[in-house]
Design a protein around this motif. Structure first.
Motif, PDB file in Angstrom:
ATOM      1  N   CYS A   1      10.647  35.556 -11.230  1.00 36.22           N
ATOM      2  CA  CYS A   1      12.093  35.585 -11.342  1.00 36.22           C
ATOM      3  C   CYS A   1      13.014  36.589 -10.713  1.00 36.22           C
ATOM      4  O   CYS A   1      12.309  37.138 -10.238  1.00 36.22           O
ATOM      5  N   VAL A   2      14.169  36.330 -10.449  1.00 37.26           N
ATOM      6  CA  VAL A   2      14.702  37.520  -9.777  1.00 37.26           C
ATOM      7  C   VAL A   2      15.908  37.572 -11.310  1.00 37.26           C
ATOM      8  O   VAL A   2      16.380  36.651 -12.022  1.00 37.26           O
ATOM      9  N   VAL A   3      16.120  38.735 -11.756  1.00 40.58           N
ATOM     10  CA  VAL A   3      17.232  39.254 -12.506  1.00 40.58           C
ATOM     11  C   VAL A   3      18.435  39.684 -12.075  1.00 40.58           C
ATOM     12  O   VAL A   3      18.620  40.398 -10.930  1.00 40.58           O
ATOM     13  N   PHE A   4      19.281  39.292 -12.438  1.00 36.14           N
ATOM     14  CA  PHE A   4      21.318  39.301 -11.807  1.00 36.14           C
ATOM     15  C   PHE A   4      21.553  40.026 -12.437  1.00 36.14           C
ATOM     16  O   PHE A   4      22.196  39.463 -13.568  1.00 36.14           O
ATOM     17  N   PHE A   5      22.947  40.633 -11.969  1.00 36.58           N
ATOM     18  CA  PHE A   5      23.394  41.794 -11.702  1.00 36.58           C
ATOM     19  C   PHE A   5      24.809  41.554 -11.889  1.00 36.58           C
ATOM     20  O   PHE A   5      24.994  41.947 -10.252  1.00 36.58           O
ATOM     21  N   PRO A   6      25.858  41.202 -11.834  1.00 35.69           N
ATOM     22  CA  PRO A   6      27.016  40.197 -11.630  1.00 35.69           C
ATOM     23  C   PRO A   6      27.535  41.460 -11.393  1.00 35.69           C
ATOM     24  O   PRO A   6      27.429  42.694 -11.629  1.00 35.69           O
ATOM     25  N   GLY A   7      28.958  41.281 -10.399  1.00 30.85           N
ATOM     26  CA  GLY A   7      29.823  42.244 -10.307  1.00 30.85           C
ATOM     27  C   GLY A   7      30.834  42.337 -11.557  1.00 30.85           C
ATOM     28  O   GLY A   7      30.402  42.749 -13.586  1.00 30.85           O
ATOM     29  N   GLN A   8      32.233  43.421 -11.523  1.00 26.83           N
ATOM     30  CA  GLN A   8      32.915  43.907 -12.541  1.00 26.83           C
ATOM     31  C   GLN A   8      33.276  42.390 -13.763  1.00 26.83           C
ATOM     32  O   GLN A   8      33.761  42.314 -14.388  1.00 26.83           O
ATOM     33  N   HIS A   9      33.441  41.416 -12.756  1.00 31.29           N
ATOM     34  CA  HIS A   9      33.534  40.360 -13.663  1.00 31.29           C
ATOM     35  C   HIS A   9      33.037  39.462 -14.114  1.00 31.29           C
ATOM     36  O   HIS A   9      32.846  38.344 -15.240  1.00 31.29           O
ATOM     37  N   GLY A  10      31.697  40.184 -14.436  1.00 30.59           N
ATOM     38  CA  GLY A  10      30.979  38.795 -14.982  1.00 30.59           C
ATOM     39  C   GLY A  10      30.058  37.701 -14.491  1.00 30.59           C
ATOM     40  O   GLY A  10      29.971  37.534 -13.209  1.00 30.59           O
ATOM     41  N   ILE A  11      29.276  36.974 -15.727  1.00 31.96           N
ATOM     42  CA  ILE A  11      29.086  35.795 -15.626  1.00 31.96           C
ATOM     43  C   ILE A  11      30.058  34.898 -15.020  1.00 31.96           C
ATOM     44  O   ILE A  11      29.860  34.142 -15.766  1.00 31.96           O
ATOM     45  N   ILE A  12      30.190  34.858 -13.469  1.00 29.69           N
ATOM     46  CA  ILE A  12      31.459  33.401 -13.357  1.00 29.69           C
ATOM     47  C   ILE A  12      30.979  32.348 -13.218  1.00 29.69           C
ATOM     48  O   ILE A  12      29.555  32.061 -12.802  1.00 29.69           O
ATOM     49  N   PRO A  13      31.346  30.705 -13.084  1.00 37.84           N
ATOM     50  CA  PRO A  13      31.089  29.470 -12.990  1.00 37.84           C
ATOM     51  C   PRO A  13      30.020  29.516 -11.681  1.00 37.84           C
ATOM     52  O   PRO A  13      29.106  28.621 -11.223  1.00 37.84           O
TER      53      PRO A  13
ATOM     54  N   LYS B   1       8.922  41.802 -16.286  1.00 41.73           N
ATOM     55  CA  LYS B   1       8.066  42.123 -15.448  1.00 41.73           C
ATOM     56  C   LYS B   1       6.772  41.951 -16.582  1.00 41.73           C
ATOM     57  O   LYS B   1       5.413  41.381 -16.099  1.00 41.73           O
ATOM     58  N   ALA B   2       6.502  42.354 -17.599  1.00 43.53           N
ATOM     59  CA  ALA B   2       6.248  41.495 -18.346  1.00 43.53           C
ATOM     60  C   ALA B   2       5.913  40.075 -19.330  1.00 43.53           C
ATOM     61  O   ALA B   2       5.066  39.618 -19.138  1.00 43.53           O
ATOM     62  N   THR B   3       6.527  39.401 -18.967  1.00 47.83           N
ATOM     63  CA  THR B   3       6.505  37.957 -18.708  1.00 47.83           C
ATOM     64  C   THR B   3       7.198  37.529 -17.910  1.00 47.83           C
ATOM     65  O   THR B   3       6.017  35.498 -18.073  1.00 47.83           O
ATOM     66  N   CYS B   4       7.048  37.521 -16.715  1.00 49.52           N
ATOM     67  CA  CYS B   4       7.766  36.281 -15.669  1.00 49.52           C
ATOM     68  C   CYS B   4       5.794  36.690 -15.041  1.00 49.52           C
ATOM     69  O   CYS B   4       4.907  37.086 -15.171  1.00 49.52           O
ATOM     70  N   PRO B   5       5.529  35.118 -14.439  1.00 47.11           N
ATOM     71  CA  PRO B   5       5.096  34.629 -13.486  1.00 47.11           C
ATOM     72  C   PRO B   5       4.357  36.013 -12.603  1.00 47.11           C
ATOM     73  O   PRO B   5       5.304  36.277 -11.574  1.00 47.11           O
ATOM     74  N   HIS B   6       3.172  36.172 -12.907  1.00 43.25           N
ATOM     75  CA  HIS B   6       2.531  36.950 -11.382  1.00 43.25           C
ATOM     76  C   HIS B   6       3.679  38.523 -11.860  1.00 43.25           C
ATOM     77  O   HIS B   6       3.006  39.113 -10.707  1.00 43.25           O
ATOM     78  N   HIS B   7       3.728  39.012 -12.735  1.00 35.94           N
ATOM     79  CA  HIS B   7       5.045  40.276 -12.744  1.00 35.94           C
ATOM     80  C   HIS B   7       5.411  39.802 -11.977  1.00 35.94           C
ATOM     81  O   HIS B   7       5.953  41.367 -10.910  1.00 35.94           O
ATOM     82  N   ARG B   8       6.114  38.784 -11.255  1.00 32.47           N
ATOM     83  CA  ARG B   8       7.196  38.734  -9.913  1.00 32.47           C
ATOM     84  C   ARG B   8       8.584  38.923 -10.248  1.00 32.47           C
ATOM     85  O   ARG B   8       9.067  38.207 -11.144  1.00 32.47           O
ATOM     86  N   VAL B   9       9.518  39.940 -10.029  1.00 31.10           N
ATOM     87  CA  VAL B   9      10.248  40.213 -10.221  1.00 31.10           C
ATOM     88  C   VAL B   9      11.474  40.900  -8.842  1.00 31.10           C
ATOM     89  O   VAL B   9      10.702  41.784  -8.601  1.00 31.10           O
ATOM     90  N   VAL B  10      12.176  40.348  -8.825  1.00 23.24           N
ATOM     91  CA  VAL B  10      13.473  40.667  -7.800  1.00 23.24           C
ATOM     92  C   VAL B  10      14.502  40.742  -7.981  1.00 23.24           C
ATOM     93  O   VAL B  10      14.925  40.186  -9.468  1.00 23.24           O
ATOM     94  N   VAL B  11      14.912  42.198  -8.847  1.00 31.59           N
ATOM     95  CA  VAL B  11      16.265  42.448  -8.842  1.00 31.59           C
ATOM     96  C   VAL B  11      17.138  41.992  -7.891  1.00 31.59           C
ATOM     97  O   VAL B  11      17.035  42.497  -6.949  1.00 31.59           O
TER      98      VAL B  11
ATOM     99  N   GLU C   1       3.943  40.613  -1.744  1.00 28.70           N
ATOM    100  CA  GLU C   1       3.187  41.625  -3.104  1.00 28.70           C
ATOM    101  C   GLU C   1       2.042  40.142  -3.099  1.00 28.70           C
ATOM    102  O   GLU C   1       0.997  40.766  -2.961  1.00 28.70           O
ATOM    103  N   HIS C   2       1.799  39.069  -3.359  1.00 25.34           N
ATOM    104  CA  HIS C   2       1.315  38.413  -3.853  1.00 25.34           C
ATOM    105  C   HIS C   2      -0.347  38.643  -2.334  1.00 25.34           C
ATOM    106  O   HIS C   2      -1.326  39.114  -2.828  1.00 25.34           O
TER     107      HIS C   2
END
Length: 276
Positions: free
Chosen positions: A71-83, A132-142, A274-275
């Protein structure tokens, strides 16, 4: 006589101008940094997860694609999730089996409440813990973009995910504010104020990542970005364990598009490292 009156008036206004600017930097900055948007302008994906604070503010998470690799956890800029993210960046991750968990800050994209940066940092850490608790193999890139890169860096520093990708970032909160002030002639004099001491907390990459020397971390920065210039990042000397990828011709709004494929490949490489 009128010239003398004008000079007296200007002289009287200068302390008011700088006083008002200092007060805004100290007490009124957050509503300007993370603006509230009409809740009717919603991203395409439905709400997947809600992380709430004690005061009713909440961070919403939307899921894009099936997570087969990680999984990738995506934190956008100040304008939020844009199209543009939904149309280009998120599908590129999904095509490689990477699920995207895209965050909406309080007051944006349907998330209730008002932005408060310390609370946003805490809620962001909880989102990563869930991933981290729910994604496959606990692999998470922020992944953090622009203002979201600072949120991502602090949350990653506390939760230690598989890896961290920052894009179009400033080395510190005060650096970004000073650049914004200098970009407008009527605000440029305020850049002479001690911004780092006036803001409630001067968030910085150096502070956020001081304890993450073993975590893979990469910054993608455009050469033509005037909002978060490459020169400011280099001058700050905060790279440390961060690997810098220079994106030729990238401006603040296009660096992610120009570097999209390399960003995806960097994410896959973090998962594979990591793997192994």
């Amino acid at each position: 006589m009128w010239i003398r009156t004008l000079l007296i008036t200007v002289a009287a206004c200068i302390p008011v101008y700088f006083g008002a600017g200092a007060s805004l930097l100290r007490f009124g900055l957050e509503p300007l940094v993370l603006q509230h948007f009409d809740s009717s302008a919603q991203p395409n994906a439905p709400q997947f997860l809600r992380i709430s604070g004690d005061d009713g503010n909440a961070m919403l998470v939307r899921r894009y694609g099936a997570a087969r690799v990680g999984c990738v956890v995506f934190f956008p800029g100040q304008h939020g999730i844009i199209p543009v993210y939904e149309q280009n960046l998120f599908p590129a991750f999904s095509a490689q089996g990477i699920g995207v968990l895209a965050v909406a800050y309080p007051g944006q994209n349907g998330a209730p409440g008002k932005p408060h940066l310390p609370e946003i940092m805490e809620l962001a850490t909880r989102v990563i813990a869930y991933a981290k608790a729910t994604c496959p193999h606990h692999r998470v890139v922020v992944y953090g973009r622009s203002l979201g890169s600072m949120v991502a860096a602090y949350a990653a520093g506390k939760s230690h995910p598989t890896g961290l990708i920052l894009e179009s970032t400033a080395p510190s909160f005060s650096s970004a504010i000073r650049l914004r002030l200098n970009a407008r002639w009527y605000l440029a004099p305020l850049a002479r104020l001690p911004v780092s001491k006036l803001v409630a907390h001067d968030y910085s990459l150096a502070e956020a990542l001081s304890s993450t020397h073993d975590m893979p971390a990469v910054i993608f920065q455009g050469t033509a970005d005037s909002e978060t210039p490459l020169s400011a990042l280099r001058a700050a000397g905060v790279l440390g364990n961060l690997r810098l990828v220079v994106v030729p011709g990238g401006v603040h709004s296009t660096t992610d598009l120009l570097a999209r494929d390399r960003i995806v490949q960097t994410t896959l490489a973090m998962f594979q490292t990591e793997h192994t």
